[in-house]
Write a protein that holds these residues in place. Structure first.
Motif, PDB file in Angstrom:
ATOM      1  N   TYR A 289       0.832  -1.306  -0.140  1.00 55.22           N
ATOM      2  CA  TYR A 289      -0.098  -0.126  -0.048  1.00 55.22           C
ATOM      3  C   TYR A 289       0.831   1.287   0.070  1.00 55.22           C
ATOM      4  CZ  TYR A 289      -3.683   3.337   1.288  1.00 55.22           C
ATOM      5  OH  TYR A 289      -4.319   4.312   1.465  1.00 55.22           O
ATOM      6  N   GLU A 290       1.970   1.274   0.757  1.00 56.33           N
ATOM      7  CA  GLU A 290       3.010   2.298   0.809  1.00 56.33           C
ATOM      8  C   GLU A 290       3.695   2.735  -0.572  1.00 56.33           C
ATOM      9  OE1 GLU A 290       5.471   1.554   3.858  1.00 56.33           O
ATOM     10  OE2 GLU A 290       4.163   1.858   5.521  1.00 56.33           O
ATOM     11  N   ARG A 291       3.881   1.678  -1.301  1.00 55.67           N
ATOM     12  CA  ARG A 291       4.785   1.770  -2.509  1.00 55.67           C
ATOM     13  C   ARG A 291       4.065   1.636  -3.913  1.00 55.67           C
ATOM     14  NH1 ARG A 291      11.140  -0.108  -1.426  1.00 55.67           N
ATOM     15  NH2 ARG A 291      10.853   0.367   1.085  1.00 55.67           N
ATOM     16  N   TRP A 292       2.730   1.128  -3.679  1.00 50.47           N
ATOM     17  CA  TRP A 292       2.173   0.676  -5.120  1.00 50.47           C
ATOM     18  C   TRP A 292       0.580   0.810  -4.858  1.00 50.47           C
ATOM     19  CZ3 TRP A 292       4.244  -0.751  -9.864  1.00 50.47           C
ATOM     20  CH2 TRP A 292       5.462  -0.784  -9.892  1.00 50.47           C
ATOM     21  N   PRO A 293       0.162   2.047  -4.394  1.00 49.16           N
ATOM     22  CA  PRO A 293      -1.289   2.504  -4.135  1.00 49.16           C
ATOM     23  C   PRO A 293      -1.995   2.375  -5.413  1.00 49.16           C
ATOM     24  CG  PRO A 293       0.160   4.251  -3.757  1.00 49.16           C
ATOM     25  CD  PRO A 293       0.877   3.242  -3.731  1.00 49.16           C
ATOM     26  N   ASN A 294      -1.202   2.786  -6.620  1.00 48.02           N
ATOM     27  CA  ASN A 294      -1.739   2.795  -8.042  1.00 48.02           C
ATOM     28  C   ASN A 294      -2.170   1.570  -8.495  1.00 48.02           C
ATOM     29  OD1 ASN A 294       1.474   2.520  -7.806  1.00 48.02           O
ATOM     30  ND2 ASN A 294       0.951   1.917  -9.904  1.00 48.02           N
ATOM     31  N   ALA A 295      -1.565   0.439  -7.595  1.00 44.73           N
ATOM     32  CA  ALA A 295      -2.374  -0.892  -8.156  1.00 44.73           C
ATOM     33  C   ALA A 295      -3.673  -0.911  -8.067  1.00 44.73           C
ATOM     34  CB  ALA A 295      -1.540  -2.102  -7.276  1.00 44.73           C
TER      35      ALA A 295
ATOM     36  N   GLU B 286      -8.925   2.668 -17.356  1.00 43.51           N
ATOM     37  CA  GLU B 286      -8.085   3.269 -18.180  1.00 43.51           C
ATOM     38  C   GLU B 286      -7.088   4.339 -17.611  1.00 43.51           C
ATOM     39  OE1 GLU B 286      -9.525   4.247 -22.131  1.00 43.51           O
ATOM     40  OE2 GLU B 286     -10.873   2.903 -22.014  1.00 43.51           O
ATOM     41  N   LEU B 287      -7.518   4.881 -16.128  1.00 44.70           N
ATOM     42  CA  LEU B 287      -6.762   5.862 -15.572  1.00 44.70           C
ATOM     43  C   LEU B 287      -5.117   5.671 -15.998  1.00 44.70           C
ATOM     44  CD1 LEU B 287      -8.489   6.707 -12.433  1.00 44.70           C
ATOM     45  CD2 LEU B 287      -8.527   8.064 -14.669  1.00 44.70           C
ATOM     46  N   SER B 288      -4.789   4.394 -15.784  1.00 48.76           N
ATOM     47  CA  SER B 288      -3.277   4.018 -15.753  1.00 48.76           C
ATOM     48  C   SER B 288      -2.614   4.484 -17.161  1.00 48.76           C
ATOM     49  CB  SER B 288      -3.035   2.510 -15.554  1.00 48.76           C
ATOM     50  OG  SER B 288      -3.176   2.158 -14.233  1.00 48.76           O
ATOM     51  N   GLN B 289      -3.556   4.222 -18.197  1.00 49.92           N
ATOM     52  CA  GLN B 289      -2.913   4.848 -19.546  1.00 49.92           C
ATOM     53  C   GLN B 289      -3.057   6.237 -19.809  1.00 49.92           C
ATOM     54  OE1 GLN B 289      -5.368   1.860 -19.616  1.00 49.92           O
ATOM     55  NE2 GLN B 289      -3.098   0.947 -19.413  1.00 49.92           N
ATOM     56  N   VAL B 290      -4.045   7.265 -19.004  1.00 56.08           N
ATOM     57  CA  VAL B 290      -4.181   8.553 -19.238  1.00 56.08           C
ATOM     58  C   VAL B 290      -3.420   9.431 -18.199  1.00 56.08           C
ATOM     59  CG1 VAL B 290      -6.015   8.016 -20.753  1.00 56.08           C
ATOM     60  CG2 VAL B 290      -6.153   8.755 -18.395  1.00 56.08           C
ATOM     61  N   LEU B 291      -3.252   9.137 -17.061  1.00 55.76           N
ATOM     62  CA  LEU B 291      -2.680   9.998 -16.009  1.00 55.76           C
ATOM     63  C   LEU B 291      -1.238  10.296 -16.548  1.00 55.76           C
ATOM     64  CD1 LEU B 291      -4.385   8.784 -12.718  1.00 55.76           C
ATOM     65  CD2 LEU B 291      -5.165  10.366 -14.064  1.00 55.76           C
ATOM     66  N   PRO B 292      -1.044  11.837 -16.423  1.00 53.84           N
ATOM     67  CA  PRO B 292       0.442  11.975 -16.925  1.00 53.84           C
ATOM     68  C   PRO B 292       1.631  12.416 -15.892  1.00 53.84           C
ATOM     69  CG  PRO B 292      -0.970  14.014 -16.722  1.00 53.84           C
ATOM     70  CD  PRO B 292      -1.853  12.677 -16.040  1.00 53.84           C
ATOM     71  N   SER B 293       1.385  12.026 -14.720  1.00 53.37           N
ATOM     72  CA  SER B 293       2.663  12.206 -13.701  1.00 53.37           C
ATOM     73  C   SER B 293       2.441  11.542 -12.609  1.00 53.37           C
ATOM     74  CB  SER B 293       2.584  13.809 -13.389  1.00 53.37           C
ATOM     75  OG  SER B 293       1.524  14.116 -12.411  1.00 53.37           O
ATOM     76  N   PRO B 294       3.390  11.335 -11.714  1.00 54.08           N
ATOM     77  CA  PRO B 294       2.999  10.357 -10.576  1.00 54.08           C
ATOM     78  C   PRO B 294       2.317  11.349  -9.439  1.00 54.08           C
ATOM     79  CG  PRO B 294       5.337  10.434 -10.963  1.00 54.08           C
ATOM     80  CD  PRO B 294       4.698  11.321 -12.119  1.00 54.08           C
ATOM     81  N   ARG B 295       2.220  12.568  -9.450  1.00 55.59           N
ATOM     82  CA  ARG B 295       1.277  13.396  -8.594  1.00 55.59           C
ATOM     83  C   ARG B 295      -0.204  13.045  -9.001  1.00 55.59           C
ATOM     84  NH1 ARG B 295       3.208  17.451 -11.466  1.00 55.59           N
ATOM     85  NH2 ARG B 295       1.418  18.843 -12.896  1.00 55.59           N
ATOM     86  N   HIS B 296      -0.413  12.752 -10.345  1.00 58.50           N
ATOM     87  CA  HIS B 296      -1.725  12.284 -10.462  1.00 58.50           C
ATOM     88  C   HIS B 296      -2.191  11.222  -9.979  1.00 58.50           C
ATOM     89  CE1 HIS B 296      -1.033  15.839 -13.680  1.00 58.50           C
ATOM     90  NE2 HIS B 296      -2.155  16.035 -12.987  1.00 58.50           N
ATOM     91  N   PHE B 297      -1.587  10.146 -10.192  1.00 60.68           N
ATOM     92  CA  PHE B 297      -1.473   8.775  -9.572  1.00 60.68           C
ATOM     93  C   PHE B 297      -1.646   8.963  -8.074  1.00 60.68           C
ATOM     94  CE2 PHE B 297      -0.004   7.326 -13.728  1.00 60.68           C
ATOM     95  CZ  PHE B 297      -0.978   6.091 -13.963  1.00 60.68           C
ATOM     96  N   GLU B 298      -0.736   9.731  -7.391  1.00 60.94           N
ATOM     97  CA  GLU B 298      -1.037   9.800  -6.131  1.00 60.94           C
ATOM     98  C   GLU B 298      -2.548  10.439  -5.642  1.00 60.94           C
ATOM     99  OE1 GLU B 298       2.441  12.136  -5.080  1.00 60.94           O
ATOM    100  OE2 GLU B 298       3.870  10.466  -5.233  1.00 60.94           O
TER     101      GLU B 298
END
Length: 316
Positions: A229-235, A240-252
Protein backbone atom coordinates in the motif's frame (compact mmCIF):
# COMPACT_ATOMS: atom_id res chain seq x y z
CA UNK A 1 5.53 -23.46 -16.99
CA UNK A 2 8.61 -21.26 -16.86
CA UNK A 3 8.86 -19.12 -13.70
CA UNK A 4 10.65 -15.79 -14.00
CA UNK A 5 11.36 -12.76 -11.87
CA UNK A 6 10.14 -9.23 -12.67
CA UNK A 7 12.66 -6.43 -12.15
CA UNK A 8 10.68 -3.30 -11.19
CA UNK A 9 12.60 -0.31 -12.54
CA UNK A 10 10.11 2.01 -10.86
CA UNK A 11 11.17 0.98 -7.37
CA UNK A 12 14.80 -0.13 -7.27
CA UNK A 13 18.16 1.47 -8.01
CA UNK A 14 20.36 0.08 -10.79
CA UNK A 15 22.58 -1.66 -8.24
CA UNK A 16 19.56 -3.25 -6.54
CA UNK A 17 18.18 -4.45 -9.87
CA UNK A 18 21.50 -6.13 -10.68
CA UNK A 19 21.58 -7.67 -7.21
CA UNK A 20 18.07 -9.00 -7.76
CA UNK A 21 19.03 -10.47 -11.15
CA UNK A 22 21.92 -12.37 -9.56
CA UNK A 23 19.74 -13.50 -6.67
CA UNK A 24 16.94 -14.62 -8.97
CA UNK A 25 19.32 -16.74 -11.01
CA UNK A 26 20.82 -18.33 -7.90
CA UNK A 27 17.34 -19.08 -6.53
CA UNK A 28 16.31 -20.94 -9.68
CA UNK A 29 14.23 -18.42 -11.60
CA UNK A 30 14.47 -19.11 -15.32
CA UNK A 31 14.01 -15.69 -16.92
CA UNK A 32 13.64 -11.96 -16.24
CA UNK A 33 11.11 -9.28 -17.03
CA UNK A 34 12.20 -5.66 -16.71
CA UNK A 35 9.91 -2.65 -16.81
CA UNK A 36 10.59 0.37 -19.05
CA UNK A 37 9.59 3.65 -17.39
CA UNK A 38 10.59 7.29 -17.55
CA UNK A 39 8.68 8.00 -14.30
CA UNK A 40 7.68 5.81 -11.40
CA UNK A 41 3.93 5.53 -10.85
CA UNK A 42 4.17 7.39 -7.53
CA UNK A 43 7.03 9.15 -5.76
CA UNK A 44 7.13 6.49 -3.03
CA UNK A 45 8.57 4.06 -5.59
CA UNK A 46 11.24 6.62 -6.33
CA UNK A 47 13.28 5.22 -9.25
CA UNK A 48 13.32 5.00 -13.06
CA UNK A 49 16.70 3.89 -14.46
CA UNK A 50 17.02 3.76 -18.26
CA UNK A 51 16.05 0.25 -19.28
CA UNK A 52 18.54 -0.09 -22.15
CA UNK A 53 21.47 0.70 -19.87
CA UNK A 54 20.12 -1.85 -17.40
CA UNK A 55 19.81 -4.57 -20.04
CA UNK A 56 23.43 -4.04 -21.04
CA UNK A 57 24.45 -4.43 -17.41
CA UNK A 58 22.21 -7.48 -16.94
CA UNK A 59 23.96 -9.21 -19.83
CA UNK A 60 27.19 -9.07 -17.81
CA UNK A 61 25.91 -10.35 -14.45
CA UNK A 62 23.64 -13.31 -15.29
CA UNK A 63 22.66 -15.72 -18.05
CA UNK A 64 18.90 -15.42 -17.77
CA UNK A 65 16.73 -14.47 -20.77
CA UNK A 66 15.34 -10.93 -20.58
CA UNK A 67 12.01 -9.53 -21.81
CA UNK A 68 11.04 -5.86 -21.67
CA UNK A 69 7.69 -5.66 -19.90
CA UNK A 70 6.97 -3.55 -21.71
CA UNK A 71 8.52 -0.96 -24.02
CA UNK A 72 6.42 1.61 -25.85
CA UNK A 73 8.14 2.14 -29.24
CA UNK A 74 5.83 4.89 -30.47
CA UNK A 75 6.03 8.32 -28.77
CA UNK A 76 8.91 8.89 -26.35
CA UNK A 77 11.44 6.99 -28.48
CA UNK A 78 11.23 6.54 -32.25
CA UNK A 79 10.87 2.89 -33.36
CA UNK A 80 14.10 3.10 -35.39
CA UNK A 81 16.00 3.84 -32.17
CA UNK A 82 14.21 1.05 -30.31
CA UNK A 83 15.13 -1.27 -33.18
CA UNK A 84 18.81 -0.45 -32.68
CA UNK A 85 18.56 -0.80 -28.88
CA UNK A 86 16.79 -4.16 -29.15
CA UNK A 87 19.30 -5.45 -31.70
CA UNK A 88 22.23 -4.55 -29.43
CA UNK A 89 20.46 -6.12 -26.44
CA UNK A 90 19.95 -9.35 -28.40
CA UNK A 91 23.64 -9.40 -29.32
CA UNK A 92 24.76 -8.78 -25.73
CA UNK A 93 22.39 -11.46 -24.41
CA UNK A 94 23.42 -13.89 -27.18
CA UNK A 95 19.86 -14.27 -28.42
CA UNK A 96 18.22 -14.47 -24.97
CA UNK A 97 16.23 -11.26 -25.49
CA UNK A 98 12.55 -10.65 -26.21
CA UNK A 99 11.22 -7.20 -27.04
CA UNK A 100 7.94 -6.85 -25.19
CA UNK A 101 5.95 -3.89 -26.54
CA UNK A 102 2.70 -2.10 -25.80
CA UNK A 103 0.82 1.12 -26.47
CA UNK A 104 2.23 2.75 -23.33
CA UNK A 105 1.04 5.23 -20.75
CA UNK A 106 0.90 9.00 -20.78
CA UNK A 107 2.89 8.81 -17.53
CA UNK A 108 6.02 8.05 -19.55
CA UNK A 109 5.24 9.20 -23.07
CA UNK A 110 4.03 12.79 -22.57
CA UNK A 111 7.41 14.26 -21.66
CA UNK A 112 8.00 16.14 -24.94
CA UNK A 113 4.57 17.75 -24.83
CA UNK A 114 3.12 15.70 -27.68
CA UNK A 115 -0.63 15.10 -27.56
CA UNK A 116 -1.54 11.74 -26.06
CA UNK A 117 -3.19 9.80 -28.91
CA UNK A 118 -6.46 7.90 -28.61
CA UNK A 119 -6.34 4.17 -27.96
CA UNK A 120 -7.13 3.38 -31.60
CA UNK A 121 -4.38 5.66 -32.88
CA UNK A 122 -1.90 4.16 -30.43
CA UNK A 123 -2.65 0.71 -31.81
CA UNK A 124 -2.06 1.97 -35.36
CA UNK A 125 1.23 3.51 -34.25
CA UNK A 126 2.31 0.29 -32.55
CA UNK A 127 1.60 -1.80 -35.65
CA UNK A 128 3.58 0.59 -37.84
CA UNK A 129 6.43 0.70 -35.33
CA UNK A 130 6.72 -3.10 -35.17
CA UNK A 131 6.79 -3.27 -38.96
CA UNK A 132 9.61 -0.70 -39.11
CA UNK A 133 11.68 -2.55 -36.51
CA UNK A 134 11.33 -5.91 -38.23
CA UNK A 135 12.36 -4.42 -41.57
CA UNK A 136 15.41 -2.82 -39.99
CA UNK A 137 16.44 -6.10 -38.35
CA UNK A 138 16.73 -7.67 -41.80
CA UNK A 139 19.80 -5.54 -42.50
CA UNK A 140 20.40 -3.12 -45.32
CA UNK A 141 19.01 0.37 -45.56
CA UNK A 142 15.39 1.06 -44.63
CA UNK A 143 13.29 3.90 -45.99
CA UNK A 144 9.80 4.39 -44.62
CA UNK A 145 7.27 7.16 -45.18
CA UNK A 146 4.21 6.12 -43.20
CA UNK A 147 1.18 7.55 -41.47
CA UNK A 148 3.02 8.09 -38.19
CA UNK A 149 6.77 7.66 -38.82
CA UNK A 150 9.49 8.50 -41.29
CA UNK A 151 12.74 6.58 -41.60
CA UNK A 152 15.28 8.06 -44.00
CA UNK A 153 17.71 5.42 -45.29
CA UNK A 154 18.67 4.05 -41.89
CA UNK A 155 20.66 0.87 -41.35
CA UNK A 156 21.46 -1.08 -38.18
CA UNK A 157 24.95 -2.53 -38.46
CA UNK A 158 25.11 -4.45 -35.16
CA UNK A 159 22.55 -7.23 -35.58
CA UNK A 160 21.95 -10.55 -33.79
CA UNK A 161 21.99 -13.83 -35.73
CA UNK A 162 18.19 -13.93 -35.45
CA UNK A 163 15.83 -10.95 -35.02
CA UNK A 164 14.48 -10.61 -31.47
CA UNK A 165 10.94 -11.93 -31.02
CA UNK A 166 8.31 -9.25 -30.42
CA UNK A 167 5.70 -10.01 -27.74
CA UNK A 168 2.72 -7.66 -27.53
CA UNK A 169 0.98 -6.57 -24.32
CA UNK A 170 -2.78 -6.26 -24.64
CA UNK A 171 -5.93 -6.15 -22.48
CA UNK A 172 -8.85 -4.91 -24.61
CA UNK A 173 -10.28 -6.95 -27.49
CA UNK A 174 -8.85 -4.78 -30.30
CA UNK A 175 -5.41 -4.81 -28.72
CA UNK A 176 -5.53 -8.58 -28.21
CA UNK A 177 -6.52 -9.11 -31.84
CA UNK A 178 -3.56 -6.95 -32.91
CA UNK A 179 -1.25 -8.90 -30.60
CA UNK A 180 -2.46 -12.16 -32.13
CA UNK A 181 -1.89 -10.84 -35.65
CA UNK A 182 1.53 -9.18 -35.33
CA UNK A 183 3.05 -10.57 -32.13
CA UNK A 184 5.42 -13.49 -31.69
CA UNK A 185 3.90 -13.85 -28.22
CA UNK A 186 1.48 -12.27 -25.76
CA UNK A 187 2.04 -10.38 -22.49
CA UNK A 188 -0.52 -9.75 -19.73
CA UNK A 189 -0.69 -9.06 -16.01
CA UNK A 190 -4.05 -10.74 -15.40
CA UNK A 191 -4.65 -14.50 -15.02
CA UNK A 192 -7.64 -14.25 -17.36
CA UNK A 193 -8.33 -17.33 -19.48
CA UNK A 194 -10.66 -15.36 -21.78
CA UNK A 195 -7.79 -13.04 -22.80
CA UNK A 196 -5.49 -15.96 -23.58
CA UNK A 197 -8.26 -17.77 -25.45
CA UNK A 198 -9.01 -14.72 -27.60
CA UNK A 199 -5.31 -14.33 -28.39
CA UNK A 200 -4.94 -17.97 -29.40
CA UNK A 201 -8.24 -18.16 -31.33
CA UNK A 202 -7.58 -14.99 -33.34
CA UNK A 203 -4.22 -15.93 -34.78
CA UNK A 204 -1.99 -16.41 -31.76
CA UNK A 205 -2.20 -20.19 -31.91
CA UNK A 206 0.49 -21.79 -29.78
CA UNK A 207 2.68 -18.69 -29.50
CA UNK A 208 4.07 -18.12 -25.98
CA UNK A 209 1.92 -16.29 -23.44
CA UNK A 210 3.65 -14.50 -20.57
CA UNK A 211 1.89 -13.32 -17.42
CA UNK A 212 3.04 -11.55 -14.29
CA UNK A 213 1.95 -10.72 -10.76
CA UNK A 214 3.21 -8.70 -7.80
CA UNK A 215 4.25 -9.86 -4.36
CA UNK A 216 5.24 -8.11 -1.15
CA UNK A 217 7.46 -10.46 0.82
CA UNK A 218 7.51 -9.89 4.59
CA UNK A 219 7.34 -11.89 7.81
CA UNK A 220 3.56 -11.48 7.96
CA UNK A 221 0.82 -10.88 5.42
CA UNK A 222 -0.13 -7.64 7.19
CA UNK A 223 3.42 -6.30 6.97
CA UNK A 224 3.57 -7.19 3.28
CA UNK A 225 0.22 -5.56 2.64
CA UNK A 226 1.43 -2.37 4.31
CA UNK A 227 4.52 -2.32 2.08
CA UNK A 228 2.35 -2.83 -0.99
CA UNK A 229 0.00 0.00 0.00
CA UNK A 230 2.85 2.41 0.77
CA UNK A 231 4.75 1.78 -2.46
CA UNK A 232 2.14 0.68 -5.01
CA UNK A 233 -1.20 2.35 -4.19
CA UNK A 234 -1.61 2.81 -7.95
CA UNK A 235 -2.25 -0.95 -8.17
CA UNK A 236 -5.80 -0.18 -7.05
CA UNK A 237 -6.43 2.60 -9.61
CA UNK A 238 -9.16 1.27 -11.91
CA UNK A 239 -9.90 1.27 -15.63
CA UNK A 240 -8.05 3.35 -18.19
CA UNK A 241 -6.62 5.84 -15.69
CA UNK A 242 -3.28 4.01 -15.81
CA UNK A 243 -3.02 4.87 -19.51
CA UNK A 244 -4.07 8.53 -19.37
CA UNK A 245 -2.81 10.10 -16.11
CA UNK A 246 0.35 12.07 -16.96
CA UNK A 247 2.44 12.25 -13.77
CA UNK A 248 3.18 10.54 -10.45
CA UNK A 249 1.34 13.29 -8.56
CA UNK A 250 -1.84 12.52 -10.52
CA UNK A 251 -1.54 8.85 -9.59
CA UNK A 252 -1.04 9.88 -5.98
CA UNK A 253 -4.23 11.95 -6.17
CA UNK A 254 -6.16 9.06 -7.70
CA UNK A 255 -4.71 6.67 -5.13
CA UNK A 256 -6.32 8.67 -2.33
CA UNK A 257 -9.48 6.78 -3.31
CA UNK A 258 -7.70 3.43 -3.02
CA UNK A 259 -7.94 1.48 0.24
CA UNK A 260 -5.30 -0.88 1.66
CA UNK A 261 -7.64 -3.82 1.04
CA UNK A 262 -7.88 -2.91 -2.66
CA UNK A 263 -4.10 -3.02 -3.00
CA UNK A 264 -3.84 -6.18 -0.92
CA UNK A 265 -6.10 -7.97 -3.39
CA UNK A 266 -3.62 -7.18 -6.17
CA UNK A 267 -0.57 -8.62 -4.32
CA UNK A 268 0.55 -11.88 -2.79
CA UNK A 269 1.59 -10.63 0.65
CA UNK A 270 3.72 -12.23 3.35
CA UNK A 271 5.77 -15.43 3.31
CA UNK A 272 3.22 -18.18 2.65
CA UNK A 273 4.46 -20.38 -0.20
CA UNK A 274 0.97 -21.77 -0.72
CA UNK A 275 -0.33 -18.38 -1.81
CA UNK A 276 2.42 -18.06 -4.40
CA UNK A 277 1.71 -21.57 -5.65
CA UNK A 278 -1.99 -20.78 -5.86
CA UNK A 279 -1.31 -17.63 -7.91
CA UNK A 280 1.03 -19.49 -10.25
CA UNK A 281 -1.65 -22.15 -10.65
CA UNK A 282 -4.19 -19.48 -11.63
CA UNK A 283 -1.92 -18.39 -14.48
CA UNK A 284 -1.29 -21.99 -15.50
CA UNK A 285 -5.01 -22.75 -15.62
CA UNK A 286 -5.59 -19.57 -17.63
CA UNK A 287 -3.26 -20.93 -20.29
CA UNK A 288 -0.04 -18.99 -19.71
CA UNK A 289 3.29 -20.61 -20.58
CA UNK A 290 5.42 -18.33 -18.39
CA UNK A 291 4.72 -16.35 -15.22
CA UNK A 292 6.88 -13.64 -13.65
CA UNK A 293 6.74 -12.50 -10.02
CA UNK A 294 7.77 -9.03 -8.87
CA UNK A 295 8.64 -8.11 -5.31
CA UNK A 296 7.98 -4.79 -3.62
CA UNK A 297 9.84 -3.59 -0.56
CA UNK A 298 13.33 -4.33 0.78
CA UNK A 299 12.96 -8.05 1.47
CA UNK A 300 13.56 -9.47 -2.00
CA UNK A 301 16.19 -11.91 -0.73
CA UNK A 302 13.49 -13.41 1.46
CA UNK A 303 11.34 -13.97 -1.61
CA UNK A 304 14.26 -15.65 -3.40
CA UNK A 305 14.80 -17.95 -0.42
CA UNK A 306 11.09 -18.75 -0.28
CA UNK A 307 11.06 -19.79 -3.93
CA UNK A 308 14.30 -21.76 -3.71
CA UNK A 309 13.28 -23.65 -0.57
CA UNK A 310 9.52 -24.07 -0.87
CA UNK A 311 7.98 -22.90 -4.15
CA UNK A 312 10.27 -24.45 -6.76
CA UNK A 313 10.50 -27.84 -5.00
CA UNK A 314 6.69 -27.98 -4.89
CA UNK A 315 6.46 -27.14 -8.60
CA UNK A 316 9.25 -29.38 -9.85
Amino acid sequence: MRIGYFLSSEEYTPAELLDQARGAERAGFEALWISDHFHPWVDAQGQSPFVWSMIGALSQVCRLPVTTAVTCPTVRIHPAVIAQAAATSAVLLEGRFVLGVGTGEALNEHIFGDPWPSAGTRLEMLEEAVDIMRRMWKGGFTHHDGNHYTVDNARIYTLPDQPPPVYVSAFGPKAIDLAARIGDGYVSTMPDADLVRRFRDNGGGDKPCQGGFKAAYARTADEGAQLAYERWPNAGVPGELSQVLPSPRHFEQAAELVTPDMVREAFVCGDDAREHLEMIDRYAKAGFDEVYVANTGPHYQGLFDLYAERVFPALR
